[in-house]
Write an enzyme that holds these catalytic residues in place. Structure first.
Site, mmCIF file in Angstrom:
data_model
loop_
_atom_site.group_PDB
_atom_site.id
_atom_site.type_symbol
_atom_site.label_atom_id
_atom_site.label_comp_id
_atom_site.label_asym_id
_atom_site.label_seq_id
_atom_site.Cartn_x
_atom_site.Cartn_y
_atom_site.Cartn_z
ATOM 1 N N SER A 56 0.799 -1.231 0.000
ATOM 2 C CA SER A 56 0.000 0.000 0.000
ATOM 3 C C SER A 56 0.824 1.270 0.000
ATOM 4 O O SER A 56 0.251 2.366 -0.032
ATOM 5 C CB SER A 56 -0.952 0.015 1.205
ATOM 6 O OG SER A 56 -2.013 -0.878 0.997
ATOM 7 N N LYS A 59 -0.159 3.718 -2.681
ATOM 8 C CA LYS A 59 -1.179 4.764 -2.589
ATOM 9 C C LYS A 59 -0.565 6.155 -2.473
ATOM 10 O O LYS A 59 -1.256 7.160 -2.724
ATOM 11 C CB LYS A 59 -2.106 4.493 -1.407
ATOM 12 C CG LYS A 59 -2.938 3.216 -1.553
ATOM 13 C CD LYS A 59 -3.881 3.044 -0.394
ATOM 14 C CE LYS A 59 -4.760 1.801 -0.559
ATOM 15 N NZ LYS A 59 -4.040 0.547 -0.288
ATOM 16 N N SER A 116 -6.080 3.462 4.298
ATOM 17 C CA SER A 116 -5.474 2.644 3.244
ATOM 18 C C SER A 116 -6.530 1.792 2.551
ATOM 19 O O SER A 116 -6.308 0.623 2.244
ATOM 20 C CB SER A 116 -4.354 1.752 3.802
ATOM 21 O OG SER A 116 -3.556 1.240 2.756
ATOM 22 N N LYS A 219 3.108 6.567 5.257
ATOM 23 C CA LYS A 219 2.208 5.524 4.762
ATOM 24 C C LYS A 219 2.722 4.143 5.116
ATOM 25 O O LYS A 219 3.920 3.865 5.031
ATOM 26 C CB LYS A 219 2.063 5.644 3.233
ATOM 27 C CG LYS A 219 0.983 4.747 2.650
ATOM 28 C CD LYS A 219 -0.392 5.254 3.009
ATOM 29 C CE LYS A 219 -1.478 4.230 2.646
ATOM 30 N NZ LYS A 219 -1.494 3.074 3.566
#
Length: 576
Positions: A56, A59, A116, A219
């Site tokens: 992720s 993203k 997320s 993140k």
């Protein structure tokens, strides 16, 4: 025999478990890097250029492109995105989106950055590029422009896919660009929770944010193939570091490794390093990432996107003729289109002139027709503020301004015919935000007098127009000329364009001229200051009647259209 069979089965299962426990579980490859965010200097690196599954962390690129589109004006935080079947079908972590549902880009960004959410990230990609494959290609092109030379994207969310790979170094580069290129959005990554419209979402990185002093992003990521990943940023004592860890064995293991990495970085980073922000992305062949307005998702009821129509010809579509050669005839389609445009403009001007010069009986009949359709003596309120009459009437025969306003306000709304690609409906949050941010238009202290018509006598001598006195919110007093013998007929030659009032605002197409005129009148009542000096004009078109305000400057037309959109009324400006 049964006893021995059960004993044999037990021994077999025990041996199998022992064999499995003796084989260590395969851990994801480990990589790490930490840099001084001020200068970009690498302070420590381990397997930093090994291509691994980013999970992720992907993203971050999805959000970077969304911020690009917002900055370019191709989309806004309040744009309503229609959720595709592809986005709604994504596996957890999810926001719980349904196909066909409309969600603001603001809430999709919050869900993708904080929770997320895979469905939110996919919806962002589909809204910007139309489908997953095209958005993934744009992600890869953007990565190359940012200097991420070892990264290839296949989707917007980071779920494991063949060829979807990046490196710890590249993700750290991306994190640094997010910090410097879009500082206005960077605080999003440090929020512990946020309202994403459908639900309140919690940050997947909150344990690290709470545990490490100075941490403010960025993140997390996890898949079985990637392990536990994290790109983090922290600031202490004027030093700013960005670091990435790939392949942690658990959330706790990943966070512990990140803390050691940052501690080492703060120890090695100089106190007064030069601040050299990264260069903005350089796209080959220019800025090829811009998306045409026609490809953007429509907002609720078409509001939120202003389309400017201009008929100015700035470049010639044909090359110059050779010397001595006859100029080519324009195509028949061009001649017909030009003639239709001229006829439409001429008929619109004639309609406006006829409405402006209508006799008192006509004005009285129009006002009476509107007043009969609603209950009298009502009070018109707009945005919780009552509109008061100016204290005088247009003429003795006309009703007062309060009664007329109440009559018009009480009439049922007649929506314009929908244009292709738009859907009815409004978004309350968009309306409130737009209404709160729009400046109020107020007349200046010395506003120049607007003379809407130039009057010339039949003999060719200019005649001074009648003085105009604005005593009511909408209508000017109708001056009744004294009877004179053998008065020469007045001829209207053109509409005045003094003060560069060549612009107008189109509200859409209605089924009848009465409906179009009523829509104009209702809006002029509530936007008196914005539409000061404009004329209402109903233009017959194939399939209906266009409702327009004309006689505005470009700035006035832009402001009026923005204010109409804040009321969920679709419009576009018209130029000369």
């Amino acid at each position: 025999m049964g006893h021995y069979a059960r004993l044999l089965s037990f021994v077999f299962v025990a041996a199998l478990l022992a064999l499995v426990s003796a084989s260590p579980l395969r851990a994801a490859p480990y990589a790490a890097i930490v840099i001084d965010a001020r200068s970009g200097e690498v302070l420590y690196a381990e397997n930093a250029d090994t291509r691994l599954h980013p999970a992720s962390l992907t993203k971050m690129m999805t959000l970077y492109i969304a911020f690009e589109e917002i900055q370019r004006g191709n989309i806004s935080l309040d744009t309503m995105v229609t959720i595709s079947k592809h986005a709604a079908a994504q596996p957890p972590s999810r926001l719980g989106l349904r196909a066909g549902q409309k969600v603001s880009l603001r809430n999709l960004i919050r869900a993708a950055a904080i929770k997320s959410a895979n469905d939110a990230a996919a919806a962002i990609g589909d809204a910007i590029a139309g489908n997953e494959a095209d958005f993934a290609r744009r992600m890869t092109r953007t990565a190359k422009a940012l200097g991420m030379s070892n990264t290839t994207f296949k989707n917007a969310h980071g779920l494991t896919a063949s060829g979807h790979l990046s490196t710890a170094r590249d993700m750290t580069i991306l994190g640094r660009h997010l910090f410097y290129d879009f500082p206005q959005y960077y605080n999003l990554f440090s929020r512990r929770s946020a309202d994403a419209g459908l639900a309140t979402v919690n940050n997947t990185n909150r344990r690290f944010l709470d545990a490490y002093e100075g941490a403010d992003g960025i993140k997390t990521g996890f898949t079985n193939a990637a392990g536990f990943n994290l790109t983090a940023s922290a600031e202490r004592g004027g030093k700013r570091l960005i670091a990435t860890v790939f392949g942690g064995k658990s959330t706790a293991d990943r966070n512990a490794r990140m803390m050691k990495l940052l501690d080492m970085g703060f120890g090695k980073a100089p106190r007064n390093a030069p601040v050299n922000p990264p260069a903005p992305p350089s796209y080959q062949g220019g800025d090829e990432m811009l998306v045409a307005d026609a490809d953007l998702p429509e907002t609720a009821d078409g509001a939120g996107k202003t389309v400017r129509v201009s008929m100015n010809v700035t470049t010639s579509p044909r090359p110059l003729a050779r010397p001595g050669a006859a100029a080519p005839e324009p195509p028949a389609e061009t001649v017909v289109a030009t003639a239709e445009a001229v006829d439409a403009m001429q008929s619109g001007i004639e309609g406006a002139l006829a409405a402006a010069l209508a006799p008192e009986d006509s004005l009285e009949s129009q006002a009476a027709e509107l007043a009969q359709a609603a209950a009298p003596a009502a009070t018109l309120a707009v945005d919780d503020v009552e509109l008061a009459s100016a204290g005088t009437t247009a003429t003795d025969a006309l009703p007062d301004a309060d009664t007329l306003a109440a009559a018009v306000a009480a009439l049922p709304d007649v929506p314009p015919q929908a244009r292709p690609g738009t859907e009815p409906g409004t978004d309350a949050e968009t309306d409130a935000l737009a209404a709160a941010t729009l400046p109020e238009a107020t007349p200046t202290e010395a506003e120049p007098e607007i003379i809407p018509f130039q009057v010339v006598s039949a003999a060719g001598v200019a005649v001074s127009p009648r003085p105009q006195t604005r005593n009511a919110p909408i209508f000017d007093d109708v001056a009744t000329p004294e009877a004179t013998a053998a008065a020469e007929p007045e001829v209207i030659l053109s509409v005045s364009t003094s003060g560069e009032r060549h612009w107008g605002v189109n509200l859409g197409r209605y089924g009848s001229s009465y409906e179009a005129e009523r829509a104009l009148l209702r809006l002029q009542l509530v936007e008196t200051a914005t539409l000061n000096g404009s004329l209402r004009k109903v233009m017959p078109r194939s399939g209906g009647f266009d409702a327009t305000f004309v006689g505005l400057t470009q700035d006035q037309a832009d402001l009026a259209c923005r204010r109409f959109q804040a009321r969920a009324i679709q419009c576009f400006t018209m130029g000369p």
